[in-house]
Design a protein around this motif. Sequence first.
Motif, mmCIF file in Angstrom:
data_model
loop_
_atom_site.group_PDB
_atom_site.id
_atom_site.type_symbol
_atom_site.label_atom_id
_atom_site.label_comp_id
_atom_site.label_asym_id
_atom_site.label_seq_id
_atom_site.Cartn_x
_atom_site.Cartn_y
_atom_site.Cartn_z
ATOM 1 N N VAL A 126 0.836 -1.205 0.000
ATOM 2 C CA VAL A 126 0.000 0.000 0.000
ATOM 3 C C VAL A 126 0.866 1.248 0.000
ATOM 4 O O VAL A 126 0.591 2.229 -0.700
ATOM 5 C CB VAL A 126 -0.961 -0.013 1.204
ATOM 6 N N ASP A 127 1.954 1.205 0.762
ATOM 7 C CA ASP A 127 2.854 2.364 0.829
ATOM 8 C C ASP A 127 3.459 2.679 -0.522
ATOM 9 O O ASP A 127 3.504 3.825 -0.965
ATOM 10 C CB ASP A 127 3.967 2.074 1.844
ATOM 11 N N ARG A 128 3.910 1.653 -1.226
ATOM 12 C CA ARG A 128 4.510 1.862 -2.551
ATOM 13 C C ARG A 128 3.489 2.375 -3.568
ATOM 14 O O ARG A 128 3.798 3.221 -4.421
ATOM 15 C CB ARG A 128 5.143 0.565 -3.049
ATOM 16 N N LEU A 129 2.267 1.900 -3.454
ATOM 17 C CA LEU A 129 1.218 2.388 -4.361
ATOM 18 C C LEU A 129 0.875 3.843 -4.044
ATOM 19 O O LEU A 129 0.710 4.663 -4.954
ATOM 20 C CB LEU A 129 -0.027 1.511 -4.242
ATOM 21 N N ALA A 130 0.798 4.174 -2.764
ATOM 22 C CA ALA A 130 0.490 5.558 -2.373
ATOM 23 C C ALA A 130 1.602 6.503 -2.815
ATOM 24 O O ALA A 130 1.362 7.614 -3.278
ATOM 25 C CB ALA A 130 0.301 5.635 -0.865
ATOM 26 N N GLU A 131 2.846 6.031 -2.721
ATOM 27 C CA GLU A 131 4.001 6.853 -3.115
ATOM 28 C C GLU A 131 3.955 7.208 -4.594
ATOM 29 O O GLU A 131 4.384 8.291 -5.016
ATOM 30 C CB GLU A 131 5.290 6.076 -2.800
ATOM 31 N N ARG A 132 3.389 6.323 -5.419
ATOM 32 C CA ARG A 132 3.305 6.566 -6.862
ATOM 33 C C ARG A 132 2.397 7.729 -7.182
ATOM 34 O O ARG A 132 2.477 8.312 -8.259
ATOM 35 C CB ARG A 132 2.813 5.309 -7.591
ATOM 36 N N ASP A 133 1.500 8.051 -6.267
ATOM 37 C CA ASP A 133 0.550 9.148 -6.486
ATOM 38 C C ASP A 133 -0.318 8.924 -7.711
ATOM 39 O O ASP A 133 -0.761 9.867 -8.388
ATOM 40 C CB ASP A 133 1.295 10.492 -6.609
ATOM 41 N N ASP A 134 -0.566 7.669 -8.038
ATOM 42 C CA ASP A 134 -1.413 7.308 -9.193
ATOM 43 C C ASP A 134 -2.851 7.022 -8.776
ATOM 44 O O ASP A 134 -3.696 6.779 -9.641
ATOM 45 C CB ASP A 134 -0.870 6.029 -9.870
ATOM 46 N N TYR A 135 -3.111 6.983 -7.456
ATOM 47 C CA TYR A 135 -4.416 6.518 -6.984
ATOM 48 C C TYR A 135 -5.075 7.537 -6.067
ATOM 49 O O TYR A 135 -4.414 8.172 -5.246
ATOM 50 C CB TYR A 135 -4.265 5.167 -6.255
ATOM 51 N N ASP A 136 -6.389 7.655 -6.217
ATOM 52 C CA ASP A 136 -7.173 8.547 -5.355
ATOM 53 C C ASP A 136 -7.556 7.853 -4.059
ATOM 54 O O ASP A 136 -7.960 8.502 -3.090
ATOM 55 C CB ASP A 136 -8.434 8.993 -6.096
ATOM 56 N N GLY A 137 -7.443 6.531 -4.046
ATOM 57 C CA GLY A 137 -7.751 5.780 -2.825
ATOM 58 C C GLY A 137 -7.235 4.358 -2.953
ATOM 59 O O GLY A 137 -7.104 3.835 -4.065
ATOM 60 N N ILE A 138 -6.944 3.745 -1.801
ATOM 61 C CA ILE A 138 -6.424 2.386 -1.771
ATOM 62 C C ILE A 138 -7.214 1.584 -0.749
ATOM 63 O O ILE A 138 -7.447 2.050 0.368
ATOM 64 C CB ILE A 138 -4.925 2.367 -1.416
ATOM 65 N N SER A 159 -16.509 1.749 0.470
ATOM 66 C CA SER A 159 -17.400 2.888 0.661
ATOM 67 C C SER A 159 -16.683 4.040 1.351
ATOM 68 O O SER A 159 -16.797 5.202 0.955
ATOM 69 C CB SER A 159 -18.611 2.443 1.487
ATOM 70 N N ALA A 160 -15.889 3.711 2.370
ATOM 71 C CA ALA A 160 -15.148 4.742 3.103
ATOM 72 C C ALA A 160 -14.127 5.425 2.202
ATOM 73 O O ALA A 160 -13.938 6.643 2.256
ATOM 74 C CB ALA A 160 -14.460 4.119 4.312
ATOM 75 N N VAL A 161 -13.471 4.665 1.347
ATOM 76 C CA VAL A 161 -12.448 5.233 0.458
ATOM 77 C C VAL A 161 -13.078 6.177 -0.551
ATOM 78 O O VAL A 161 -12.571 7.290 -0.792
ATOM 79 C CB VAL A 161 -11.648 4.113 -0.245
ATOM 80 N N VAL A 162 -14.200 5.799 -1.151
ATOM 81 C CA VAL A 162 -14.866 6.680 -2.116
ATOM 82 C C VAL A 162 -15.309 7.970 -1.429
ATOM 83 O O VAL A 162 -15.089 9.064 -1.931
ATOM 84 C CB VAL A 162 -16.060 5.967 -2.773
ATOM 85 N N GLU A 163 -15.907 7.847 -0.258
ATOM 86 C CA GLU A 163 -16.356 9.037 0.464
ATOM 87 C C GLU A 163 -15.185 9.948 0.836
ATOM 88 O O GLU A 163 -15.230 11.162 0.647
ATOM 89 C CB GLU A 163 -17.131 8.649 1.725
ATOM 90 N N MET A 164 -14.102 9.357 1.326
ATOM 91 C CA MET A 164 -12.944 10.162 1.729
ATOM 92 C C MET A 164 -12.255 10.802 0.525
ATOM 93 O O MET A 164 -11.823 11.959 0.589
ATOM 94 C CB MET A 164 -11.950 9.296 2.498
ATOM 95 N N ALA A 165 -12.180 10.090 -0.597
ATOM 96 C CA ALA A 165 -11.563 10.678 -1.795
ATOM 97 C C ALA A 165 -12.372 11.890 -2.252
ATOM 98 O O ALA A 165 -11.818 12.935 -2.607
ATOM 99 C CB ALA A 165 -11.494 9.631 -2.898
ATOM 100 N N SER A 166 -13.681 11.752 -2.175
ATOM 101 C CA SER A 166 -14.563 12.861 -2.538
ATOM 102 C C SER A 166 -14.395 14.017 -1.561
ATOM 103 O O SER A 166 -14.265 15.175 -1.960
ATOM 104 C CB SER A 166 -16.015 12.369 -2.522
ATOM 105 N N LEU A 167 -14.331 13.706 -0.272
ATOM 106 C CA LEU A 167 -14.186 14.748 0.753
ATOM 107 C C LEU A 167 -12.882 15.510 0.588
ATOM 108 O O LEU A 167 -12.847 16.751 0.652
ATOM 109 C CB LEU A 167 -14.246 14.117 2.137
ATOM 110 N N LEU A 168 -11.802 14.775 0.326
ATOM 111 C CA LEU A 168 -10.494 15.436 0.181
ATOM 112 C C LEU A 168 -10.481 16.361 -1.020
ATOM 113 O O LEU A 168 -9.859 17.434 -1.002
ATOM 114 C CB LEU A 168 -9.388 14.394 0.080
ATOM 115 N N ARG A 169 -11.204 15.970 -2.089
ATOM 116 C CA ARG A 169 -11.301 16.849 -3.259
ATOM 117 C C ARG A 169 -12.038 18.130 -2.882
ATOM 118 O O ARG A 169 -11.639 19.231 -3.267
ATOM 119 C CB ARG A 169 -12.050 16.131 -4.394
ATOM 120 N N MET A 170 -13.102 17.984 -2.071
ATOM 121 C CA MET A 170 -13.875 19.165 -1.659
ATOM 122 C C MET A 170 -13.018 20.086 -0.800
ATOM 123 O O MET A 170 -13.000 21.302 -0.969
ATOM 124 C CB MET A 170 -15.107 18.725 -0.870
#
Length: 156
Positions: free
Chosen positions: A63-75, A142-153
């Motif tokens: 997960v850390d390596r995927l997050a570091e890539r900055d290619d994903y809005d949520g994991i 569900s939590a990831v989609v909601e949080m990705a949306s919240l962070l965009r807001m």
Amino acid sequence: MRSIQGEFDGDGLRIAIVCTRWNDDIVDRLVDGALDVLNDCGVDDNDVTLVRVPGAFELPLAVDRLAERDDYDGIIALGAVIRGETPHFDFVAGECAKGLSATALEYGVPVGFGVITADNAEQADARAQPDEDHNKGAEAASAVVEMASLLRMIAE
Ligand SMILES: Nc1c(NC[C@H](O)[C@H](O)[C@H](O)CO)[nH]c(=O)[nH]c1=O
Ligand SMILES: CC(=O)[C@@H](O)COP(=O)(O)O
């Protein structure tokens, strides 16, 4: 008073799912639950990446390596840690949760904690059912989609 809350709108979101081979009879059902929620939220299947690791102890590194890539809005991290005879359970589950949380905070990427921690197989099975209310994978997605949306807001 101004109120901000994320929406369950997955349009355009890029999501990674990292799941374990350990207890795959349970974990594969968590993957199904997560995919159903992502589909319901409008996430394009072509924007979903599935990564498999040996066990829950390995989830944080992937997960850390995927997050570091900055290619994903949520994991979404999926696993099932089932207590055995020794304290091993506590170390595996504890380090998994600690590592996933640290990555979310370090990179600012929502990480869904879809890791069942159960005293026995029956408890794990009960949390990997087809209905979303009894599926830790669906809950994490569900939590990831909601949080990705919240962070965009918040960033707007
Ligand atoms: N007992 C469970 C494990 N154990 C394996 C560890 O996660 C790890 O792969 C191993 O210690 C090698 O580093 N993993 C689970 O996901 N679930 C379990 O119940
Ligand atoms: C969570 C575990 O690692 C556990 O399943 C291992 O079982 P045991 O404690 O009996 O070695």
